[in-house]
Enzyme design. Structure first.
Site, PDB file in Angstrom:
ATOM      1  N   GLU A  77       0.831  -1.203   0.000  1.00  0.00           N
ATOM      2  CA  GLU A  77       0.000   0.000   0.000  1.00  0.00           C
ATOM      3  C   GLU A  77       0.868   1.256   0.000  1.00  0.00           C
ATOM      4  O   GLU A  77       1.840   1.345   0.731  1.00  0.00           O
ATOM      5  CB  GLU A  77      -0.903   0.015   1.254  1.00  0.00           C
ATOM      6  CG  GLU A  77      -1.863  -1.168   1.326  1.00  0.00           C
ATOM      7  CD  GLU A  77      -2.977  -1.080   0.280  1.00  0.00           C
ATOM      8  OE1 GLU A  77      -3.122  -0.018  -0.356  1.00  0.00           O
ATOM      9  OE2 GLU A  77      -3.693  -2.091   0.108  1.00  0.00           O
ATOM     10  N   ARG A  87     -17.523  -0.813   6.314  1.00  0.00           N
ATOM     11  CA  ARG A  87     -18.579  -1.442   5.524  1.00  0.00           C
ATOM     12  C   ARG A  87     -19.297  -2.519   6.337  1.00  0.00           C
ATOM     13  O   ARG A  87     -20.484  -2.771   6.184  1.00  0.00           O
ATOM     14  CB  ARG A  87     -17.934  -2.060   4.269  1.00  0.00           C
ATOM     15  CG  ARG A  87     -18.856  -2.615   3.212  1.00  0.00           C
ATOM     16  CD  ARG A  87     -18.061  -3.195   2.041  1.00  0.00           C
ATOM     17  NE  ARG A  87     -16.996  -4.116   2.458  1.00  0.00           N
ATOM     18  CZ  ARG A  87     -17.167  -5.394   2.795  1.00  0.00           C
ATOM     19  NH1 ARG A  87     -18.363  -5.936   2.753  1.00  0.00           N
ATOM     20  NH2 ARG A  87     -16.135  -6.154   3.167  1.00  0.00           N
ATOM     21  N   CYS A 140      -7.575  -2.221   8.595  1.00  0.00           N
ATOM     22  CA  CYS A 140      -6.209  -2.228   8.048  1.00  0.00           C
ATOM     23  C   CYS A 140      -5.699  -0.812   7.829  1.00  0.00           C
ATOM     24  O   CYS A 140      -4.593  -0.456   8.232  1.00  0.00           O
ATOM     25  CB  CYS A 140      -6.152  -3.002   6.729  1.00  0.00           C
ATOM     26  SG  CYS A 140      -6.286  -4.776   6.973  1.00  0.00           S
ATOM     27  N   HIS A 162      -1.448  -5.659   1.701  1.00  0.00           N
ATOM     28  CA  HIS A 162      -2.637  -6.513   1.719  1.00  0.00           C
ATOM     29  C   HIS A 162      -2.307  -7.824   0.997  1.00  0.00           C
ATOM     30  O   HIS A 162      -1.663  -7.818  -0.061  1.00  0.00           O
ATOM     31  CB  HIS A 162      -3.811  -5.822   1.030  1.00  0.00           C
ATOM     32  CG  HIS A 162      -4.712  -5.085   1.980  1.00  0.00           C
ATOM     33  ND1 HIS A 162      -4.887  -3.726   1.935  1.00  0.00           N
ATOM     34  CD2 HIS A 162      -5.492  -5.539   3.008  1.00  0.00           C
ATOM     35  CE1 HIS A 162      -5.745  -3.375   2.894  1.00  0.00           C
ATOM     36  NE2 HIS A 162      -6.117  -4.444   3.556  1.00  0.00           N
TER      37      HIS A 162
HETATM   38  N1  PCA Z   1      -8.208  -7.074   6.629  1.00  0.00           N
HETATM   39  C1  PCA Z   1      -9.131  -5.994   6.975  1.00  0.00           C
HETATM   40  C2  PCA Z   1      -8.965  -5.805   8.459  1.00  0.00           C
HETATM   41  C3  PCA Z   1      -8.225  -6.984   8.964  1.00  0.00           C
HETATM   42  C4  PCA Z   1      -7.731  -7.664   7.754  1.00  0.00           C
HETATM   43  O1  PCA Z   1      -6.984  -8.636   7.731  1.00  0.00           O
HETATM   44  C5  PCA Z   1      -8.913  -4.741   6.153  1.00  0.00           C
HETATM   45  O2  PCA Z   1      -8.493  -4.848   4.993  1.00  0.00           O
HETATM   46  O3  PCA Z   1      -9.180  -3.649   6.634  1.00  0.00           O
END
Ligand code: PCA
Length: 192
Positions: A77, A87, A140, A162
């Protein structure tokens, strides 16, 4: 150099969160200067848990992971927004809407570990990767923003990636590629 890896507990009905599986496996195999911390999927609690460990450990680099169940590639990111907009409810049942992560803080921070070099390094290791320009507005992004805000005044570099589900890119492939990247970070190839 001390490096802290973070991953999340399962959420949204899942039983496994790849982010914790990968972070803990990397810390187990590296040991020593690399440790892992499991964060709750909670707007209210995640940053308290993270900050306590940052104070204790004072890591030079923090590399955080989260699951993006709808993505098919690993996505380092680029940016974190000062915005919570959920959401779905978090694991405490809380669903904030249109509120800042840190009131009065800047609207956004750029990650301080190059997402571009990170994505290239992962591709070189043979896993699909692409820079992402939105970490979303869920827990996240909340953690990534909170991390960069903490580091802005206290130092250290921070990055967030991610991860896709293991059905899309296997645990073994994700872990091997990220371990190679971690090796680059530890070898100070990223100007830390
Ligand atoms: N993904 C979520 C929160 C925890 C995770 O593993 C996110 O993308 O915000």
């Amino acid at each position: 150099m001390r490096v802290l890896l973070t991953g999340f507990e399962p959420f949204d009905g899942g039983t496994v969160n790849p982010s914790w599986e990968v972070a803990s496996a990397l810390a187990r195999s590296r040991g020593g200067e690399v440790s892992a911390l499991r964060l709750p999927v909670s707007f209210a609690r995640s940053l308290g848990v993270l900050y306590a460990e940052l104070e204790r450990l004072r890591p030079q680099a923090v590399i955080s992971f989260g699951l993006a169940s709808s993505r098919s590639v690993l996505t380092p990111e680029r940016v974190a927004l000062n915005l919570d907009e959920a959401r779905i409810p978090d694991n405490d049942g809380s669903q904030p809407s249109d509120i800042p992560v840190v009131p009065g803080a800047p609207a956004a921070y750029f990650g301080t570990l190059s997402a571009l070099l990170w994505a290239r390094a992962l591709e070189k290791e043979g896993v699909p990767a692409q820079v992402s320009y939105s970490a979303g507005t869920y827990v996240c992004n909340h953690v990534f923003f909170g991390l960069l805000h903490w580091q802005a005044s206290r130092g250290g570099v921070g990055g967030f990636c991610h991860l896709p589900p293991f059905e899309t890119v296997s645990f073994e492939r994700q872990t091997a590629a990220l371990d190679a990247f971690l090796g680059d970070v530890l070898a100070q190839k990223f100007k830390i």
